[in-house]
Scaffold this motif. Structure first.
Motif: not given
Length: 834
Positions: A85-90
């Motif tokens: 899980l991350v904040k923003d995939t880009l």
């Protein structure tokens, strides 16, 4: 080696679930382009229009077990997956690849500018491949997504990297600089491409220069004055400081003093000779097999790189003279024996092979996919592992037939022969294949011709391609995809898209366009008549297709091929209901057409109660959608009529839907209304002429790309004297000495006769040449007196990027629809993807 655990540390994410740590080799951003599920990491990107998290379950079922996500996931649906899980995939994609780039300490060349990036990159590869094992951007992968995919290819065996970077708005280059981190920079030139995102040309230059913030060297042309001023300011900021080596410049110029001062440029018929003074000390020269200004400029940039790398002058001269054309696109042409041929015969590496195979896989029109493949040269891999990877790619992409040409690939034939149901043939040379060529062996196939340029696969392409009339219509599939995306970006969340492919896709083709639209996730297709829909089904199109003009004689075909008819009258409704009953079907989808003011086809408001009663009392039919046509959505003066139609449609469709008791799709917006009347988007919109780059509003026009280019050639030149006449009826008379070009197009090809005697014009060498005399069936004449460089065989643009079909239709006092749909079927279509 990467795995979920190491990638999680790099991204500083949260490992929601771990079930093992298989090696990760491939980044997967597009669910449609999966090749190696077991070793892929899927990073679902999120945009205003699409959230790729929705494809995770599909990919998991296909074997992908590593994911980076930016939203909470139902973990029970992925019991054997590793999920980060991350904040923003880009941002996570960029961070991961930036880390990967930091692991390498080889020279990296970064290229930006307005034009020439891809050609310079490919020419540098041609010029340097004997000295370095090179990794480079596939095709023109230079965006926020393309650059990471390019840099991820870097492997320990590589000795030089060449990547291009492009931006369309401020702030983007900061991300790409961290990913590419070039040692050597090339700024090609500056132009108007993508200008709409910037305040002015200086802002665009300064944004692009960010790519070279930590470079050791920047190569550029001083002759672009604004570029030169910006580079000097940039150099003052990032150049040599505190007695430490910093940013250095290597300039070239045809006008003023520079590190590489071009002193002479002499153009011949096929070659250009260039002389220069290097570092005010060395007189050098090269000869290139091109005469156009763009190629001369691109070659000088390459020359500067080779000089910086310390290559000998004689080596540079030898290699420059052998430069070859770069295939900037994948071409899809009609082939012999009802085949389709994808010609990509000028370069070959794993990256470009994957792109070509994706395009091949997109084609559904033939039952067999065939690949003609040469040796892959300079891969940096051992031959066994290289061709094992190629074999795996062919298997994943559903290739049924392989013709392999080259001694290296032939030595590894076991890699391919062990693939079930893959038919294989092996030849040592191209000549050997051509000597044994039998055209009857190719029937109803889509054939990809993919080879390294030394194998001269263009000779094979000529054998396989159907011989074409010299008048052709080129269709840019990449431009269609771009235009579709421009309209999709305007849609409200949840609004679907129906693409109109009636009338042979506005003259552009049938299955070729439908394959593209199906691949890009359009929700519905619409055709005019059932036979158009049947052709698409036979070509492998599986998505829903609405038939707008169903005829009772075609009802059986509609039912057999699972097409969905438009129902616009009680008579058609009852006739179709009877046909469905006789076929033993139930809940067959139909589309109800309402007349809200067009007064062409459709149920009127007074018909709604009876229509609702019939539809609710039977189980044979199911209403899939309710729709209507706007009469003047493109005309601001008629906006009150458009809004009136919208209100009437809302009332009528609401009444009918309420009676049905179940949800149906409602749609009334056409291309113009998507942008001009967003309140009428409803559940679905219908995109037609806008898909092909034509829209009445200037705002949309500026966002769209030209799709179609109609071109022909000069058959003969005639030199006339005063008083000589031209064409049937002698309707045009020369006032003085004149040169007339006869070109290979006439009214049988779709060129309007009303464009005779000066009304119509065509482009030759960038100059407009008026039509003289009348337009004949197969030929017409142009006055080229003012174009002395015109020669027999020269290309003639009838319409395209620099001469729009809209302007042509204005001259003809008609509309672009009529011009596009009037192009004869005898004019061969050539499809290409950039």
């Amino acid at each position: 080696m990467y795995n979920a655990e190491s990638i999680n540390k790099i991204l500083k994410g949260e490992l929601l679930q771990q079930t093992g740590f298989p090696e990760i080799e491939h980044l997967l951003l597009d669910s449609r382009k999966m090749s190696f599920p077991e070793t892929s990491l899927f990073i679902p990107l999120v945009s205003a229009r699409r959230n790729a998290h929705q494809y995770m379950e599909e990919l998991y079922r296909k074997g992908v077990s590593n994911f980076v996500v930016s939203e909470q996931i139902a973990l029970e649906n992925f019991p054997k997956a590793n999920i980060i899980l991350v904040k923003d995939t880009l941002q996570a994609l960029h961070a991961l690849v930036a880390y990967h780039r930091q692991q390498f300490h080889i020279p990296v060349i970064g290229i930006t500018g307005s034009n020439g990036k891809t050609i310079i990159k490919e020419w540098l590869y041609q010029l340097l491949e004997k000295d370095y094992n090179i990794v480079r951007s596939p095709k023109s992968y230079n965006s926020q997504i393309g650059v990471p995919l390019s840099v991820w290819q870097m492997k320990p065996e590589h000795q030089l990297a060449i990547f291009e970077a492009g931006i369309s708005q401020p702030g983007e280059m900061v991300n790409l600089e961290k990913i590419i981190r070039p040692n050597i920079g090339i700024f090609t030139n500056i132009g108007e491409a993508h200008n709409e995102g910037f305040l002015n040309i200086r802002q665009k230059i300064n944004e692009k220069l960010v790519l070279f913030a930590k470079s050791e060297l920047l190569i550029y042309c001083k002759d672009y004055l604004v570029l030169n001023e910006c580079v000097l300011t940039f150099h003052a900021q990032f150049g040599k400081k505190d007695n430490q080596e910093g940013h250095q410049l290597l300039s070239w110029s045809r006008k003023t003093d520079a590190d590489l001062r071009i002193t002479t440029v002499e153009k011949g018929d096929t070659h250009t000779s260039i002389e220069a003074l290097y570092k005010q000390a060395h007189t050098l020269s090269i000869r290139i097999p091109f005469v156009d200004e763009g190629s001369i400029e691109n070659a000088i940039h390459c020359w500067a790189i080779m000089l910086h790398l310390g290559m000998e002058a004689t080596v540079i001269q030898q290699r420059m003279e052998l430069l070859s054309n770069i295939a900037m696109r994948l071409e899809l042409k009609q082939g012999i024996n009802n085949c389709s041929v994808i010609n990509d015969s000028y370069s070959l590496d794993l990256g470009s092979l994957t792109i070509a195979l994706d395009f091949l896989q997109q084609q559904q029109q033939h039952p067999t996919r065939t690949v003609i493949l040469s040796d892959i040269l300079q891969s940096g891999k051992g031959e066994a592992s290289l061709y094992e990877e190629v074999a795996s790619l062919l298997q994943k992409k559903g290739v049924q037939k392989l013709i392999a040409i080259g001694k290296n690939i032939s030595r590894e034939k076991k890699c391919f022969q062990q693939i079930p149901d893959l038919k294989t043939q092996f030849f040592n040379t191209t000549d050997e294949f051509i000597q044994q060529f039998n055209s009857a062996e190719f029937q109803h196939e889509t054939i990809l011709v993919k080879g390294a340029r030394v194998f001269e696969f263009e000779r094979i392409g000529k054998l396989l391609e159907q011989k074409a009339h010299q008048t052709i219509l080129e269709i840019n599939l990449s431009a269609i995809a771009h235009n579709v995306q421009q309209y999709q970006a305007l849609l409200k969340p949840g609004t679907r898209l129906m693409a109109m492919v009636k009338a042979f896709s506005y003259g552009s083709g049938s299955f070729e366009i439908a394959n593209l639209l199906q691949f890009h996730g359009v929700d519905y297709l619409a055709v005019a008549y059932a036979d158009e829909g049947v052709e698409l089904r036979r070509a492998g199109i599986t998505m829903p297709i609405m038939v707008m003009n169903p005829e009772p004689s075609t009802f059986d075909a509609i039912l057999h091929w699972n097409l969905e008819p438009e129902i616009y009258s009680m008579q058609i409704l009852l006739q179709f209901e009877e046909e469905v009953s006789a076929a033993g079907k139930t809940q067959f989808p139909i589309h109800i057409k309402l007349d809200t003011g067009m007064h062409r086809l459709g149920f009127e408001k007074k018909h709604i109660p009876e229509l609702a009663k019939i539809l609710t009392e039977n189980t044979l039919l199911k209403v899939q959608s309710i729709f209507s046509h706007l009469a003047a959505s493109e005309d601001p003066a008629k906006d009150s009529l458009t809004q009136q139609q919208g209100r009437l449609f809302f009332d009528m469709s609401h009444e009918l839907q309420k009676a049905l008791g179940y949800a149906v799709i409602r749609h009334i917006s056409n291309s113009a209304a998507i942008a001009r009347h967003p309140d009428l988007q409803l559940d679905m919109v219908r995109l037609g002429i806008g898909m092909y780059g034509i829209d009445s509003s200037k705002e949309m026009k500026d966002k769209l790309r030209n799709v179609s280019t109609l071109k022909t050639t000069i058959a003969q030149l005639k030199h006339l004297e005063a008083g000589d006449t031209v064409g049937y009826g002698a309707t045009w008379e020369a006032k003085g000495p004149a040169t007339i070009a006869t070109v290979r197009i006439g009214y049988a090809d779709g060129y309007p006769r009303r464009l005779a005697n000066g009304k119509g014009k065509m482009l030759i060498h960038g100059k407009l040449a008026p039509v003289v005399g009348v337009v004949a069936m197969d030929m017409l004449m142009l006055d080229v007196t003012h174009i002395p460089e015109a020669m027999e065989g020269d290309e003639v643009i009838v319409f395209g990027q620099d001469l729009s079909v809209h302007l042509l239709s204005t001259w003809a006092d008609t509309i672009p629809y009529e011009i596009l749909t009037g192009i004869s079927q005898r004019v061969k279509r050539v499809y290409f993807q950039e």
